[in-house]
Scaffold this motif. Sequence first.
Motif, PDB file in Angstrom:
ATOM      1  N   PRO A   1      18.031 -82.128  94.664  1.00 44.30           N
ATOM      2  CA  PRO A   1      16.594 -82.188  94.955  1.00 44.30           C
ATOM      3  C   PRO A   1      16.283 -81.634  96.340  1.00 44.30           C
ATOM      4  CG  PRO A   1      17.371 -84.271  94.040  1.00 44.30           C
ATOM      5  CD  PRO A   1      18.587 -83.453  94.333  1.00 44.30           C
ATOM      6  N   ILE A   2      15.216 -80.842  96.420  1.00 41.58           N
ATOM      7  CA  ILE A   2      14.747 -80.290  97.691  1.00 41.58           C
ATOM      8  C   ILE A   2      13.289 -80.716  97.866  1.00 41.58           C
ATOM      9  CG2 ILE A   2      14.320 -78.198  99.045  1.00 41.58           C
ATOM     10  CD1 ILE A   2      17.285 -78.621  98.517  1.00 41.58           C
ATOM     11  N   TYR A   3      13.029 -81.469  98.906  1.00 46.37           N
ATOM     12  CA  TYR A   3      11.664 -81.927  99.145  1.00 46.37           C
ATOM     13  C   TYR A   3      10.900 -80.860  99.917  1.00 46.37           C
ATOM     14  CZ  TYR A   3       7.632 -84.518 100.770  1.00 46.37           C
ATOM     15  OH  TYR A   3       6.342 -84.914 101.019  1.00 46.37           O
ATOM     16  N   VAL A   4       9.850 -80.343  99.306  1.00 45.51           N
ATOM     17  CA  VAL A   4       8.976 -79.375  99.966  1.00 45.51           C
ATOM     18  C   VAL A   4       7.575 -79.946 100.104  1.00 45.51           C
ATOM     19  CG1 VAL A   4       7.892 -77.097  99.734  1.00 45.51           C
ATOM     20  CG2 VAL A   4      10.316 -77.366  99.200  1.00 45.51           C
ATOM     21  N   ASN A   5       7.128 -80.624  99.052  1.00 40.86           N
ATOM     22  CA  ASN A   5       5.753 -81.110  98.980  1.00 40.86           C
ATOM     23  C   ASN A   5       5.748 -82.228  97.934  1.00 40.86           C
ATOM     24  OD1 ASN A   5       3.019 -81.113  97.617  1.00 40.86           O
ATOM     25  ND2 ASN A   5       2.562 -79.662  99.265  1.00 40.86           N
ATOM     26  N   PRO A   6       5.014 -83.313  98.135  1.00 40.32           N
ATOM     27  CA  PRO A   6       5.056 -84.427  97.175  1.00 40.32           C
ATOM     28  C   PRO A   6       4.583 -84.058  95.772  1.00 40.32           C
ATOM     29  CG  PRO A   6       3.346 -84.780  98.839  1.00 40.32           C
ATOM     30  CD  PRO A   6       4.162 -83.625  99.300  1.00 40.32           C
ATOM     31  N   ALA A   7       3.892 -82.922  95.625  1.00 36.92           N
ATOM     32  CA  ALA A   7       3.375 -82.537  94.305  1.00 36.92           C
ATOM     33  C   ALA A   7       4.422 -81.865  93.420  1.00 36.92           C
ATOM     34  CB  ALA A   7       2.184 -81.593  94.481  1.00 36.92           C
TER      35      ALA A   7
ATOM     36  N   ASP B   1      16.659 -81.481 126.356  1.00 38.38           N
ATOM     37  CA  ASP B   1      16.883 -82.803 126.968  1.00 38.38           C
ATOM     38  C   ASP B   1      17.832 -83.676 126.144  1.00 38.38           C
ATOM     39  OD1 ASP B   1      15.354 -83.478 124.783  1.00 38.38           O
ATOM     40  OD2 ASP B   1      13.704 -84.381 125.923  1.00 38.38           O
ATOM     41  N   GLY B   2      18.391 -83.087 125.058  1.00 37.95           N
ATOM     42  CA  GLY B   2      19.345 -83.829 124.224  1.00 37.95           C
ATOM     43  C   GLY B   2      18.708 -84.543 123.045  1.00 37.95           C
ATOM     44  N   SER B   3      17.383 -84.654 123.043  1.00 38.21           N
ATOM     45  CA  SER B   3      16.713 -85.296 121.902  1.00 38.21           C
ATOM     46  C   SER B   3      16.806 -84.396 120.666  1.00 38.21           C
ATOM     47  CB  SER B   3      15.247 -85.578 122.231  1.00 38.21           C
ATOM     48  OG  SER B   3      14.549 -84.353 122.456  1.00 38.21           O
ATOM     49  N   GLU B   4      16.707 -85.006 119.495  1.00 39.19           N
ATOM     50  CA  GLU B   4      16.810 -84.244 118.245  1.00 39.19           C
ATOM     51  C   GLU B   4      15.531 -84.387 117.436  1.00 39.19           C
ATOM     52  OE1 GLU B   4      20.391 -84.686 115.998  1.00 39.19           O
ATOM     53  OE2 GLU B   4      21.660 -84.883 117.774  1.00 39.19           O
ATOM     54  N   GLU B   5      15.186 -83.337 116.706  1.00 35.06           N
ATOM     55  CA  GLU B   5      14.015 -83.378 115.836  1.00 35.06           C
ATOM     56  C   GLU B   5      14.195 -82.413 114.675  1.00 35.06           C
ATOM     57  OE1 GLU B   5      10.683 -82.263 118.241  1.00 35.06           O
ATOM     58  OE2 GLU B   5      11.199 -80.150 118.270  1.00 35.06           O
ATOM     59  N   THR B   6      13.385 -82.630 113.655  1.00 35.25           N
ATOM     60  CA  THR B   6      13.387 -81.757 112.479  1.00 35.25           C
ATOM     61  C   THR B   6      12.060 -81.022 112.409  1.00 35.25           C
ATOM     62  OG1 THR B   6      14.813 -83.289 111.286  1.00 35.25           O
ATOM     63  CG2 THR B   6      13.622 -81.671 109.968  1.00 35.25           C
ATOM     64  N   ARG B   7      12.129 -79.711 112.232  1.00 34.39           N
ATOM     65  CA  ARG B   7      10.907 -78.916 112.050  1.00 34.39           C
ATOM     66  C   ARG B   7      11.008 -78.170 110.728  1.00 34.39           C
ATOM     67  NH1 ARG B   7      10.268 -75.841 117.921  1.00 34.39           N
ATOM     68  NH2 ARG B   7      10.935 -77.599 119.236  1.00 34.39           N
ATOM     69  N   THR B   8       9.856 -77.950 110.111  1.00 34.55           N
ATOM     70  CA  THR B   8       9.814 -77.172 108.865  1.00 34.55           C
ATOM     71  C   THR B   8       8.831 -76.022 108.999  1.00 34.55           C
ATOM     72  OG1 THR B   8       8.097 -78.596 107.899  1.00 34.55           O
ATOM     73  CG2 THR B   8      10.407 -79.145 107.398  1.00 34.55           C
ATOM     74  N   SER B   9       9.071 -75.009 108.197  1.00 33.34           N
ATOM     75  CA  SER B   9       8.175 -73.853 108.105  1.00 33.34           C
ATOM     76  C   SER B   9       8.001 -73.590 106.620  1.00 33.34           C
ATOM     77  CB  SER B   9       8.806 -72.668 108.821  1.00 33.34           C
ATOM     78  OG  SER B   9       7.901 -71.612 108.962  1.00 33.34           O
ATOM     79  N   THR B  10       6.787 -73.772 106.108  1.00 29.52           N
ATOM     80  CA  THR B  10       6.577 -73.810 104.660  1.00 29.52           C
ATOM     81  C   THR B  10       5.442 -72.892 104.217  1.00 29.52           C
ATOM     82  OG1 THR B  10       7.226 -76.150 104.706  1.00 29.52           O
ATOM     83  CG2 THR B  10       6.167 -75.350 102.685  1.00 29.52           C
ATOM     84  N   MET B  11       5.662 -72.188 103.116  1.00 32.30           N
ATOM     85  CA  MET B  11       4.617 -71.355 102.515  1.00 32.30           C
ATOM     86  C   MET B  11       4.529 -71.642 101.027  1.00 32.30           C
ATOM     87  SD  MET B  11       4.174 -67.190 102.445  1.00 32.30           S
ATOM     88  CE  MET B  11       5.486 -66.867 101.276  1.00 32.30           C
ATOM     89  N   LEU B  12       3.312 -71.874 100.548  1.00 31.97           N
ATOM     90  CA  LEU B  12       3.028 -71.964  99.112  1.00 31.97           C
ATOM     91  C   LEU B  12       1.936 -70.943  98.805  1.00 31.97           C
ATOM     92  CD1 LEU B  12       2.878 -75.816  98.467  1.00 31.97           C
ATOM     93  CD2 LEU B  12       4.560 -74.238  97.525  1.00 31.97           C
ATOM     94  N   GLU B  13       2.248 -70.002  97.932  1.00 34.87           N
ATOM     95  CA  GLU B  13       1.284 -68.970  97.543  1.00 34.87           C
ATOM     96  C   GLU B  13       1.122 -68.988  96.030  1.00 34.87           C
ATOM     97  OE1 GLU B  13      -0.552 -66.382  99.020  1.00 34.87           O
ATOM     98  OE2 GLU B  13      -0.212 -67.411 100.911  1.00 34.87           O
ATOM     99  N   PHE B  14      -0.113 -68.852  95.558  1.00 28.15           N
ATOM    100  CA  PHE B  14      -0.378 -68.841  94.127  1.00 28.15           C
ATOM    101  C   PHE B  14      -0.940 -67.495  93.696  1.00 28.15           C
ATOM    102  CE2 PHE B  14      -0.298 -73.267  95.248  1.00 28.15           C
ATOM    103  CZ  PHE B  14       0.348 -73.870  94.169  1.00 28.15           C
TER     104      PHE B  14
END
Length: 451
Positions: free
Chosen positions: A211-217, A376-389
């Motif tokens: 499973p890959i979470y991109v969007n709850p829909a 500064d040693g802190s960690e975070e998660t970033r995403t870059s997402t595109m949905l095109e119809f």
Amino acid sequence: MSAPKRILLLGSGFVAGPCVEVLCRRQENTVTIACRGLEKAQSLASKYPGVLAESVDVSNESQLEDAISRNDIVISLIPYTHHASVIKAAIKARKPVVTTSYVSQPMLDLDQQCKDAGIICLNEVGLDPGIDHFYALKMINSVHEEGGQIKSFLSYCGGLPAPEDSDNPLGYKFSWSARGVLLALMNNAKFWENGSIVEIPGKELMASAKPIYVNPAFAFVGYPNRDSTNYKERYNIPEAQTVVRGTLRYQGFPEFVKALVEIGFLNTDNQEFLSSASSETYTWNQLTSKLLNSNSSTSDDLLRIIESKITAEPALKKRILNGIRWLGVVSDSIQVKKQGTYLDTLCARLEELMQYEPGERDMVALQHTFEIINSDGSEETRTSTMLEFGIPNGESAMARTVGIPCGIATQLILDGAIQDTGVLAPMTKSIYEPIMNELLKDDIYCVEKVL
């Protein structure tokens, strides 16, 4: 108005239209669409005022050289196996080249000749590869400039039917060759995970999907593409412990494909009885009976044998068996269209059932996930997402997200905004930033978030 520019576009496939549309926005441009069959070129050209059509056989060296010499730039949207021939002809004429394909070794071998001729051969300016590069590098370079590091990079992209048009057992529809789609599902995969290279044999690829979470829909799953290991170097992230590029599909797709493999339908060996020379005819239940070495060809008996071959939990197995019925491969009333192999014969059936119908939409989903260690040693998660119809009864999302960046890149080269030379992909800011900025005008972009 700027000086007149002549653009040769080789190919008239579904991504060519949006590319032509971009180039027709500038009055000084004259676009010529060239195909081996003139009718195909004329059919696409007729949709755009002032666009010309020409018959060009790319396997005919002198014909190809003549066509390129009469233009200021050439776009190659034909199969990648022909790109090296196009580049050689362009070097001779000292004309730049644009493709949406991955850089292959035969193309890379012409790098110095392109530099000597003072031209660029710019590749990988579609969706995947293309837009995926732009937004991966935008984030990676931003993190590096802030003194941070990329700990993990995951990238998944998929071209799918929109949810309302995805109601079949594969949750998929074919906008190109079913054979190409299915064969890609049997490629070996290789990627970095937690500092080690992981390899997955083709026969286990579908079982590796998760499973890959991109969007709850959306209920997406993803599996790795062929070889992601070189992206440490391509994206300049030697510090990354995990680097995976993969494909998105809807939930249930990998299990259904895995079942088709287990049954034997993806066999690529030539079968004499399936050749066009054979006079034998079959209904699908007869062919499936032959494949399974069954003494019976009744639907119930065939389904029992198929059920015994499928490795899946009971609820999923039930869904797969319903899908097998839907495919019609145990039917005694559907005639087989013989295509030489079990795989190609199945593909002919899939293409009958799973084409986009008028008014249906496709969808493109792309997501990068970056695990980042800040300065500064802190960690975070970033995403870059595109949905095109896609646009109902108009251009598909896939055609737009491949064709529009290709057209923009071509225009930027003509305008002198991209002046690099050699056989290149958009790995530097001087190339990807102007394309990305122009794409914003067509509302094509990724949304960046910090989780």
